[in-house]
Design a protein around this motif. Structure first.
Motif, short mmCIF file in Angstrom:
data_model
loop_
_atom_site.label_atom_id
_atom_site.label_comp_id
_atom_site.label_asym_id
_atom_site.label_seq_id
_atom_site.Cartn_x
_atom_site.Cartn_y
_atom_site.Cartn_z
N SER A 142 0.82 -1.17 0.14
CA SER A 142 0.04 -0.08 0.00
C SER A 142 0.86 1.32 0.02
O SER A 142 2.06 1.22 0.48
CB SER A 142 -1.00 -0.08 1.06
OG SER A 142 -0.17 0.09 2.40
N TRP A 185 -2.18 -0.27 -3.63
CA TRP A 185 -3.34 0.61 -3.18
C TRP A 185 -2.89 1.83 -2.64
O TRP A 185 -1.67 2.01 -2.18
CB TRP A 185 -3.89 -0.28 -1.98
CG TRP A 185 -4.59 -1.73 -2.48
CD1 TRP A 185 -3.85 -2.87 -2.07
CD2 TRP A 185 -5.71 -1.91 -3.08
NE1 TRP A 185 -4.32 -3.71 -2.36
CE2 TRP A 185 -5.64 -3.39 -2.96
CE3 TRP A 185 -6.84 -1.30 -3.56
CZ2 TRP A 185 -6.77 -4.04 -3.60
CZ3 TRP A 185 -7.72 -2.09 -3.97
CH2 TRP A 185 -7.68 -3.36 -4.02
N LEU A 209 -9.65 3.16 -0.48
CA LEU A 209 -8.58 2.57 -1.23
C LEU A 209 -8.95 2.40 -2.74
O LEU A 209 -10.06 1.96 -3.03
CB LEU A 209 -8.58 0.95 -0.71
CG LEU A 209 -7.91 1.12 0.74
CD1 LEU A 209 -8.11 -0.30 1.47
CD2 LEU A 209 -6.38 1.47 0.63
#
Length: 761
Positions: A17, A209, A217
């Motif tokens: 992420s 993400w 997200l």
């Protein structure tokens, strides 16, 4: 297995992420920027510079003398600026790592959202420590703590809102200029290389993400079909916007520096520190944007150029002693052994000694006894805690002596903060002698001396020393640059009701007539460690021990008489406020003061050489021993110190592996005052047995209550620290010392007695 696969996918998605990858990127590269967060967290936690009270500056910030919601709001604004400065700089430095942002709207806002791990951790840590500190140290009720936290969050939010409004507006303006290009495919292809030219490569960060502006997200867009030129153009425009914001911030700080003479613009010290860090971070970002790989070579050349201009005195940022003449360069005294020896020849020492005896005779005429006790007061350095404790002790002593303390005292000597408190009390006494309505026991004077001085110092350093160094002011007949030294003097002047705003010349007559105690203001010459002694009276006999060729004592000078050395520089026009600051020039906090000699010398805190003034006082007694023996009933040697003697429980010990390397340096720093104590105790023993007159030393020391941290060594005191200093007057050792003062006050010395029994009750 499906469960395991889901967990693995979740962990992988979490790891890749954008927030986590940014956090790791900060750890891998540009660790220097993380050092700012580490320093702030360490200071707030009480690990970094805790003895100097760094934690209280952040956890209980003062503004206009109050800790309230507004002071916390200012710190909140400064914290917001620091966070935004860090975001802007890292955005500029790291943009090549996440090129997908260039194809989104509001890329900088998205970057800030995903870059929030470190700022959020810091804010949670800061607020939790602040609430704990205000509850247990400041003893504030829950209602006030809520107000403080609300103030901080309001200031933080205000800084964020203003910053993002600026970026949103500039982004809209940028999009309006680029919109015609986007709408015309031919123009877009021609300008940004569509058609097989300069195609964009993937960024170095693998991102699965990221959080969008609605905190949802999203997967990053594939940008491989965009050209490198297009991505660079978008980022460069955002970088330019960020750099413009940095320039605007610099200009704002310069404006604040120009207005700093108004107390309203003196911000809390914590806010000034945060702004200083913001400037350092933002400056690195701006230089990287403009100079790229040439940043270091150009900075090196700039440093060499500035050093050349400094050596040739074309530019001169050094601090000066306000009031004396720096312009007559051809008449500057030469700082050599021969020239210094000319200042303390036997003839000069004898003449100055006779002058001092005449002052002593006038002092004796003001006493009520045939052979009065001669009081000498020595005060220690220690910032505002020492100034406050000194004033408290002098007030209490004076009250039990029925207002006779300063009439019986001939000389006051010492260092740093203690001299600030002693000089203030002496001036109050002088005004009372002149018929002014002064109640020497008024608590207001203690409140005045304990007021904050650190806010003005740090505010001036950030806003004036760095960004507005060209402001001038006039002291006497000469012009000087406003810097943090000037800010310190002006703040101390305001705190004390401007009653110390005069020159040495204005006090010379009263000291010569013995209407008030003589004060010796010491400082340490950094060139060779000698003392610089500032006095309204000639004191060449204080420059060295009295030589005795028969005994083989040649007595090299270890001190300089300021007025004698700088006699052509108008020495008696020196401001008393500057004299006090020179005496209290704590390293780095206040600038060293350079003096117009050849070669140039500079001076700093007296505590580096003698933190208690004892060395000078004992030399004074030695020189005047015969007169004191024949004309007084003995000497009461009073020492007021900001720390207890001995301090067995505060030894230096570092069991860590780094201690193996830092111990040689830290041992000296930690034990400096203790080594002075050992030396001074030995000197007192020699004085007690060697003088021809009765000699008794009485010590008052500030020691915090058990389980109390104690007041910090700086120019700022919290409310709890002020109370602790006041309570220290009633410690067992200090009560015993006050009883000795009462005994001496009530004692009667028999006429013609050659010995006085200084017994302890």
């Amino acid at each position: 297995m499906p469960v395991f696969s889901n967990i693995k996918a979740y962990i992988k998605g979490f790891y890749y992420s954008f927030p986590v990858q940014l956090f790791i990127l900060h750890l891998r590269r540009y660790q220097l920027l993380l050092a700012f967060w580490f320093i702030l967290a360490s200071a707030i936690h009480g690990d970094f510079m805790s003895t100097f009270g760094a934690d209280s500056l952040f956890l209980a910030p003062e503004y206009l003398g109050e800790v309230n919601g507004f002071s916390m709001a200012i710190v909140g604004v400064a914290t917001g600026i620091f966070i935004m400065s860090w975001n802007i700089t890292t955005f500029i430095l790291h943009s090549n790592q996440f090129k997908f942002l260039a194809t989104t709207s509001k890329p900088f806002l998205k970057y800030c959202i995903n870059n929030a791990i470190i700022p959020l951790l810091f804010l949670i840590f800061y607020l939790s420590k602040s609430i704990y500190y205000d509850t247990h140290n400041e003893l504030l009720p829950a209602r006030r703590i809520i107000v403080l936290v609300t103030g901080f969050l309001s200031g933080l939010s205000f800084a964020f809102v203003i910053s993002f409004l600026y970026f949103f507006r500039t982004e809209k303006s940028m999009m309006r200029t680029m919109e015609p290009v986007f709408r015309d495919p031919k123009t877009f292809a021609a300008q940004f290389g569509i058609g097989g030219k300069h195609f964009h490569e993937r960024g170095m960060l693998h991102i699965d993400w990221f959080f969008n502006t609605r905190m949802k997200l999203k997967k990053p867009r594939n940008v491989t079909h965009y050209s490198q030129e297009f991505i660079d153009t978008v980022f460069k425009r955002h970088h330019f916007t960020a750099v413009i914001s940095i320039i605007l911030a610099f200009l704002f700080l310069a404006l604040i520096g120009m207005l700093m003479d108004k107390p309203f613009f003196i911000i809390p010290a914590a806010a000034a520190i945060l702004l200083f860090f913001s400037v350092l971070i933002a400056g690195s970002g701006a230089l990287t944007y403009w100079l790229k790989s040439w940043a270091f070579p150009i900075l090196l050349l700039l440093g060499i150029g500035l050093n050349f201009l400094f050596e040739k005195e074309i530019i001169d940022p050094r601090n000066k002693a306000y009031g004396i003449n720096y312009t007559n360069r051809s008449e500057r005294p030469v700082y050599t052994r021969d020239s210094i020896m000319q200042l303390c020849t036997i003839e000069k020492m004898e003449a100055d000694k006779k002058n001092m005896i005449r002052i002593l005779e006038r002092w004796k005429q003001r006493q009520r006894e045939e052979k009065p006790l001669l009081y000498i007061i020595n005060v220690s350095g220690g910032g505002t805690r020492s100034a406050t404790f000194t004033l408290n002790v002098m007030q209490h002593m004076d009250s039990i002596m029925n207002g006779e303390l300063l009439r019986k005292t001939f000389i006051i000597n010492g260092a740093s903060g203690g001299m600030l408190g002693a000089a203030y009390y002496r001036e109050l006494f002088r005004l009372k002698q002149q018929g002014r309505p002064v109640n020497l026991q008024d608590q207001q004077y203690t409140d005045n001396i304990s007021k904050d001085l650190l806010n003005a110092l740090f505010s001036s350093f950030v806003t004036r020393d760095l960004f507005a160094p060209a402001q001038q002011f006039k002291a006497g007949n000469y012009n000087y640059i406003k810097d943090r030294g000037y800010a310190f003097e002006e703040q101390f002047n305001r705190n004390t009701g401007r009653i110390l705003d005069y020159t040495l010349r204005d006090i010379t007559e009263d000291e010569a007539a013995a209407k008030i105690p003589l004060m010796l203001f010491n400082s340490t010459i950094t060139r060779d460690g000698r003392k610089m002694i500032i006095s309204t009276q000639p004191v060449s006999f204080m420059m060295r021990n009295w030589p005795d060729s028969a005994a083989g004592i040649t007595a090299e000078p270890d001190a300089i008489d300021f007025s004698a050395m700088f006699k052509k520089q108008d020495p008696y026009s020196l401001r008393l406020l500057s004299t006090l600051r020179i005496n209290a020039t704590f390293p780095y906090v206040l600038p060293n003061v350079w003096l117009p000699s050849s070669p140039i010398i500079d001076v700093m805190d007296a505590g580096m050489r003698d933190n208690f003034g004892q060395e000078s006082s004992l030399r004074f007694l030695h020189v005047l021993e015969n007169w004191i023996t024949n004309n007084t009933g003995g000497v009461v040697f009073i020492q007021i110190r900001d720390r207890k003697d001995g301090e067995w429980d505060e030894g230096y010990d570092d069991p860590s592996i780094t201690g193996m390397f830092t111990k040689p340096i830290m041992t000296l720093q930690h034990n400096w005052m203790k080594m002075q104590d050992y030396y001074h105790d030995e000197m007192i023993q020699y004085a007690h047995t060697g003088f021809g007159f009765p000699f008794k030393k009485i010590t008052f020391s500030y020691a915090p209550l058990p389980k109390q941290k104690g007041a910090a060594l700086n120019f700022h005191l919290t409310r709890n620290e002020k109370l602790d200093i006041r309570r220290a007057l009633h410690s067992e050792s200090n009560v015993t010392s006050f009883k000795k003062i009462i005994f001496f006050q009530s004692a009667r010395v028999k006429a013609g007695s050659a010995e006085m029994h200084l017994e302890q009750r």
